[in-house]
Design an enzyme around this catalytic site. Sequence first.
Site, PDB file in Angstrom:
ATOM      1  N   ARG A 232       7.690 -33.392  12.258  1.00 48.18           N
ATOM      2  CA  ARG A 232       7.105 -32.622  13.087  1.00 48.18           C
ATOM      3  C   ARG A 232       6.569 -31.338  12.436  1.00 48.18           C
ATOM      4  O   ARG A 232       5.646 -30.737  12.738  1.00 48.18           O
ATOM      5  CB  ARG A 232       7.949 -32.454  14.427  1.00 48.18           C
TER       6      ARG A 232
ATOM      7  N   CYS B 235       3.482  -2.980   3.962  1.00 50.78           N
ATOM      8  CA  CYS B 235       2.423  -1.849   4.226  1.00 50.78           C
ATOM      9  C   CYS B 235       3.467  -0.992   5.313  1.00 50.78           C
ATOM     10  O   CYS B 235       4.457  -1.402   5.502  1.00 50.78           O
ATOM     11  CB  CYS B 235       1.055  -2.114   4.790  1.00 50.78           C
ATOM     12  N   GLY B 236       2.742  -0.100   6.115  1.00 56.52           N
ATOM     13  CA  GLY B 236       3.266   0.653   7.073  1.00 56.52           C
ATOM     14  C   GLY B 236       3.943  -0.083   8.088  1.00 56.52           C
ATOM     15  O   GLY B 236       5.204   0.078   8.487  1.00 56.52           O
TER      16      GLY B 236
ATOM     17  N   ASP C 178       0.949  -1.123  -0.085  1.00 56.88           N
ATOM     18  CA  ASP C 178       0.018  -0.060   0.135  1.00 56.88           C
ATOM     19  C   ASP C 178       0.933   1.164  -0.049  1.00 56.88           C
ATOM     20  O   ASP C 178       2.222   1.255  -0.073  1.00 56.88           O
ATOM     21  CB  ASP C 178      -1.013   0.089   1.226  1.00 56.88           C
ATOM     22  N   HIS C 179       0.308   2.466   0.072  1.00 53.56           N
ATOM     23  CA  HIS C 179       1.054   3.571   0.000  1.00 53.56           C
ATOM     24  C   HIS C 179       2.139   3.682   1.290  1.00 53.56           C
ATOM     25  O   HIS C 179       3.377   4.256   1.162  1.00 53.56           O
ATOM     26  CB  HIS C 179       0.210   4.884   0.237  1.00 53.56           C
TER      27      HIS C 179
ATOM     28  N   GLY D  21       3.268  -3.789   8.196  1.00 57.44           N
ATOM     29  CA  GLY D  21       3.188  -5.330   7.812  1.00 57.44           C
ATOM     30  C   GLY D  21       2.208  -6.058   8.385  1.00 57.44           C
ATOM     31  O   GLY D  21       1.841  -7.277   8.104  1.00 57.44           O
ATOM     32  N   ILE D  22       1.364  -5.252   9.272  1.00 60.39           N
ATOM     33  CA  ILE D  22       0.445  -6.138   9.992  1.00 60.39           C
ATOM     34  C   ILE D  22      -0.860  -6.195   9.203  1.00 60.39           C
ATOM     35  O   ILE D  22      -1.340  -7.402   9.099  1.00 60.39           O
ATOM     36  CB  ILE D  22       0.098  -5.509  11.357  1.00 60.39           C
ATOM     37  N   GLY D  23      -1.456  -5.289   8.756  1.00 58.95           N
ATOM     38  CA  GLY D  23      -2.485  -5.245   7.938  1.00 58.95           C
ATOM     39  C   GLY D  23      -2.509  -6.224   6.873  1.00 58.95           C
ATOM     40  O   GLY D  23      -3.548  -7.072   6.575  1.00 58.95           O
TER      41      GLY D  23
HETATM   42  C1  RB5 Z   1      -1.649   3.074   6.435  1.00 59.38           C
HETATM   43  O1  RB5 Z   1      -1.473   4.307   7.100  1.00 59.38           O
HETATM   44  C2  RB5 Z   1      -1.456   1.929   7.349  1.00 59.38           C
HETATM   45  O2  RB5 Z   1      -2.280   1.791   8.220  1.00 59.38           O
HETATM   46  C3  RB5 Z   1      -1.015   0.689   6.538  1.00 59.38           C
HETATM   47  O3  RB5 Z   1       0.188   0.844   5.744  1.00 59.38           O
HETATM   48  C4  RB5 Z   1      -0.706  -0.540   7.619  1.00 59.38           C
HETATM   49  O4  RB5 Z   1       0.327  -0.339   8.416  1.00 59.38           O
HETATM   50  C5  RB5 Z   1      -1.526  -1.368   8.032  1.00 59.38           C
HETATM   51  O5  RB5 Z   1      -1.650  -2.548   8.911  1.00 59.38           O
END
Ligand code: RB5
Length: 145
Positions: free
Chosen positions: A132, A64-65, A7-8, A67-69
């Site tokens: 395993r 992403c910012g 993403d951005h 990596g979680i989303g």
């Molecule tokens: C964008 O602002 C941010 O929320 C996205 O890049 C990411 O970190 C989401 O998990």
Amino acid sequence: MIAIGCDHGGFNLKKEIIDFLEENNYEYKDFGTYSDEACDYPVYAGKVAQAVQKGECEKGIIICGTGIGVSMTANKYKGIRAALCGDCFSARACREHNDANILTMGERVIGPGLAREITKIFLETPFSNVDRHIRRVNMMKALDE
Ligand code: RB5
């Protein structure tokens, strides 16, 4: 073939990782986003996850910012084992132990040098193929059914 997307919040690090892939002669498909204009990370995580799910690409990398989303999104897709990595030990272990097929990273969390190193380890490390780990990965796969 490696699927890559962001993403951005991950746009600059995606460029860095594409440079790494080109320098090391990996073939890749870039699923966007293609600018730093704000966008929705599930769209791009979904494109990469589907490419890996369909077998069009062997592995994926999504940034992403944090990596979680993108990690949360990718793991909703059947057959996807996405690992958020911010260190080299995890990059190796997610391949050896978990047979991760997607690497996710956070541009706002790690620098480009570490991200390159994590990517190298992720792409070069095979699954360990010991009983395993096979059993445990199969237990995860069973949750897809
Ligand atoms: C964008 O602002 C941010 O929320 C996205 O890049 C990411 O970190 C989401 O998990």
